[in-house]
Design a protein around this motif. Structure first.
Motif, PDB file in Angstrom:
ATOM      1  N   HIS A 104      56.132  46.709  66.742  1.00  0.00           N
ATOM      2  CA  HIS A 104      55.246  47.865  66.887  1.00  0.00           C
ATOM      3  C   HIS A 104      55.323  48.328  68.340  1.00  0.00           C
ATOM      4  O   HIS A 104      55.731  47.575  69.230  1.00  0.00           O
ATOM      5  CB  HIS A 104      53.806  47.473  66.534  1.00  0.00           C
ATOM      6  CG  HIS A 104      52.887  48.642  66.337  1.00  0.00           C
ATOM      7  ND1 HIS A 104      53.268  49.804  65.718  1.00  0.00           N
ATOM      8  CD2 HIS A 104      51.587  48.838  66.710  1.00  0.00           C
ATOM      9  CE1 HIS A 104      52.261  50.650  65.684  1.00  0.00           C
ATOM     10  NE2 HIS A 104      51.229  50.091  66.284  1.00  0.00           N
ATOM     11  N   LYS A 128      47.355  43.508  73.093  1.00  0.00           N
ATOM     12  CA  LYS A 128      46.677  42.934  71.928  1.00  0.00           C
ATOM     13  C   LYS A 128      46.668  43.911  70.756  1.00  0.00           C
ATOM     14  O   LYS A 128      46.854  43.522  69.594  1.00  0.00           O
ATOM     15  CB  LYS A 128      45.254  42.533  72.305  1.00  0.00           C
ATOM     16  CG  LYS A 128      45.192  41.339  73.253  1.00  0.00           C
ATOM     17  CD  LYS A 128      43.754  40.998  73.611  1.00  0.00           C
ATOM     18  CE  LYS A 128      43.701  39.784  74.534  1.00  0.00           C
ATOM     19  NZ  LYS A 128      42.308  39.452  74.957  1.00  0.00           N
ATOM     20  N   GLU A 129      46.474  45.178  71.075  1.00  0.00           N
ATOM     21  CA  GLU A 129      46.471  46.208  70.026  1.00  0.00           C
ATOM     22  C   GLU A 129      47.823  46.282  69.320  1.00  0.00           C
ATOM     23  O   GLU A 129      47.905  46.383  68.101  1.00  0.00           O
ATOM     24  CB  GLU A 129      46.128  47.552  70.661  1.00  0.00           C
ATOM     25  CG  GLU A 129      46.237  48.745  69.726  1.00  0.00           C
ATOM     26  CD  GLU A 129      46.071  50.065  70.458  1.00  0.00           C
ATOM     27  OE1 GLU A 129      46.627  51.062  69.976  1.00  0.00           O
ATOM     28  OE2 GLU A 129      45.407  50.081  71.515  1.00  0.00           O
ATOM     29  N   VAL A 130      48.894  46.237  70.104  1.00  0.00           N
ATOM     30  CA  VAL A 130      50.230  46.398  69.540  1.00  0.00           C
ATOM     31  C   VAL A 130      50.739  45.107  68.907  1.00  0.00           C
ATOM     32  O   VAL A 130      51.556  45.135  67.988  1.00  0.00           O
ATOM     33  CB  VAL A 130      51.204  46.881  70.642  1.00  0.00           C
ATOM     34  CG1 VAL A 130      52.599  47.061  70.084  1.00  0.00           C
ATOM     35  CG2 VAL A 130      50.716  48.189  71.236  1.00  0.00           C
ATOM     36  N   SER A 131      50.260  43.958  69.383  1.00  0.00           N
ATOM     37  CA  SER A 131      50.769  42.673  68.903  1.00  0.00           C
ATOM     38  C   SER A 131      50.133  42.212  67.605  1.00  0.00           C
ATOM     39  O   SER A 131      50.510  41.157  67.085  1.00  0.00           O
ATOM     40  CB  SER A 131      50.547  41.590  69.980  1.00  0.00           C
ATOM     41  OG  SER A 131      51.218  41.917  71.173  1.00  0.00           O
ATOM     42  N   GLY A 132      49.184  42.972  67.072  1.00  0.00           N
ATOM     43  CA  GLY A 132      48.507  42.555  65.851  1.00  0.00           C
ATOM     44  C   GLY A 132      49.426  42.136  64.728  1.00  0.00           C
ATOM     45  O   GLY A 132      49.260  41.053  64.140  1.00  0.00           O
ATOM     46  N   PRO A 133      50.453  42.936  64.365  1.00  0.00           N
ATOM     47  CA  PRO A 133      51.330  42.562  63.251  1.00  0.00           C
ATOM     48  C   PRO A 133      52.345  41.476  63.584  1.00  0.00           C
ATOM     49  O   PRO A 133      53.064  41.009  62.692  1.00  0.00           O
ATOM     50  CB  PRO A 133      52.057  43.884  62.933  1.00  0.00           C
ATOM     51  CG  PRO A 133      51.350  44.952  63.680  1.00  0.00           C
ATOM     52  CD  PRO A 133      50.726  44.291  64.861  1.00  0.00           C
TER      53      PRO A 133
END
Length: 389
Positions: A104, A128-133
């Motif tokens: 992402h 943290k927002e982008v690493s969720g998946p």
């Protein structure tokens, strides 16, 4: 018991290198790439499967007699890396798994930061927002910045709006917030690394990043060249050949904007230079100065580094496209041999973040290889050696 890595350990590490860089691939492709025997590759694959670094993927669709091969792949549970382009105007954060597949990304305007700690918190929030998946733990973070970087920690020569980030404060603040190693690099190095990764035939090249400041990167034998002092790469202080203007005064957005205003052009932003109509005489004078600076910069690196290619990237590339034919003509008149000079195709912000991801992947993969080789020294022997990574 001998604690030094054996040939079996080195074979296992070599197999892991190939799987990480080329998966998905079949065992036959793995054998052909490594040059190891079928038995050696099979043993290494089974050990890596037990370690959790290799899994079976889809079946080979090639038809033929006999049993079809199963593709080997890297599971998401092995972890992920992050590459960040922390620019003056925009910030891009890109997450990839250890195979290098993008998970992402996000591209957002960069707020004006007055405090290093708060800027680090903002970047970590984006991560943290982008690493969720993403799967598995975070293994490495590389942050590319518009400035020169020494030792992966210290920033020098930042653009005026980013002077607060000079020194090693940003790296320390990020490292305190992230449960993974954090390194800094220049946006020029990240851009050139992205080009090198996608073009394996490129050997010696240089790159100019014409954005908030003028940044420079070079490679020899497909490897980035890094200096020992903060002065390395500070090509912007050299004379442009136009009055007393240094190269940074004509090949950066802020410098060229000041120069254009001084020549009577009413500009609020530098992109208005090519997006709006202006007095032809004043605009022609600015373009001629910009062209001269480009010729001076390219000539300087050609006579000292002898590159086969010169790449130009950054926010000023629309203007570079306009003057590049004249730049090439002048170079042909003054140099016995002219390298390829071209504007590299890039997605503003994202290409730098992608280069930072490639840097993260290289570091994480090297660390994993060392973990495989160090396992024996750490006395982790049972029937195999599991890397402590």
């Amino acid at each position: 018991m001998n604690g030094n890595p054996t040939s079996r350990d080195h074979n296992k590490a070599s197999v892991l290198d190939v799987v990480l860089s080329r998966a998905p691939l079949t065992r036959n492709e793995l054998i052909a790439t490594t040059g190891l025997s079928k038995a050696t590759v099979s043993r290494a694959v089974e050990e890596l499967r037990a370690d959790g670094f290799v899994v079976d993927g889809a079946l080979d669709e090639v038809t033929g007699r006999g049993r079809r091969s199963t593709y080997l792949d890297v599971p998401s549970s092995t972890g992920h890396v992050v590459g960040i382009s922390f620019g003056i105007q925009s910030t891009a954060v890109l997450v990839a798994d250890l195979r290098g597949r993008e998970v992402h990304h996000v591209l957002v305007p960069t707020p004006h930061h007055l405090d290093v700690a708060k800027a680090a918190e903002w970047l970590v929030g984006l991560m943290k927002e982008v690493s969720g998946p993403a799967g598995g733990p975070l293994r490495q973070v590389v942050v590319a910045v518009p400035g020169r970087v020494r030792g992966g920690t210290e920033i020098f020569g930042s653009a005026e709006p980013a002077q607060v980030f000079g020194g090693s404060g940003l790296q320390r603040a990020l490292a305190d917030l992230v449960a993974a190693p954090v390194l800094l690099d220049s946006d020029a190095n990240a851009s050139l690394l992205g080009i090198l990764t996608e073009n394996s035939t490129l050997g010696n090249a240089v790159l100019f990043s014409l954005s908030s400041i003028l940044s420079f990167a070079s490679c020899t034998d497909h490897e980035l060249v890094r200096g020992r002092t903060p002065a390395f790469g500070d090509i912007g202080v050299l004379s442009s050949g136009v009055g007393d203007q240094p190269l940074d005064g004509l090949m950066s957005t802020s410098g060229l904007l000041r120069f254009a205003r001084g020549r009577g052009l009413d500009l609020e932003r530098i992109d208005e230079l090519w997006q709006r109509q202006h007095d032809e005489g004043s605009r022609a004078a600015v373009l001629d100065a910009f062209t001269t600076a480009l010729v001076t910069a390219v000539s300087a690196v050609v006579v000292t580094l002898d590159p086969e290619s010169v790449f130009l990237v950054g926010r000023l590339t629309p203007l570079v496209d306009e003057v590049l034919p004249e730049v090439r003509r002048r170079l042909t008149m003054s140099l016995p041999t002219v390298p390829e000079v071209e504007v590299a195709t890039q997605e503003l912000g994202l290409s730098v973040a992608r280069g930072a991801v490639y840097a993260s992947l290289g570091i994480a993969r090297d660390r994993l290889r060392e973990a495989v080789l160090e396992a024996r020294r750490q006395g982790q022997q049972t029937e195999r050696f599991a890397p402590a990574f």
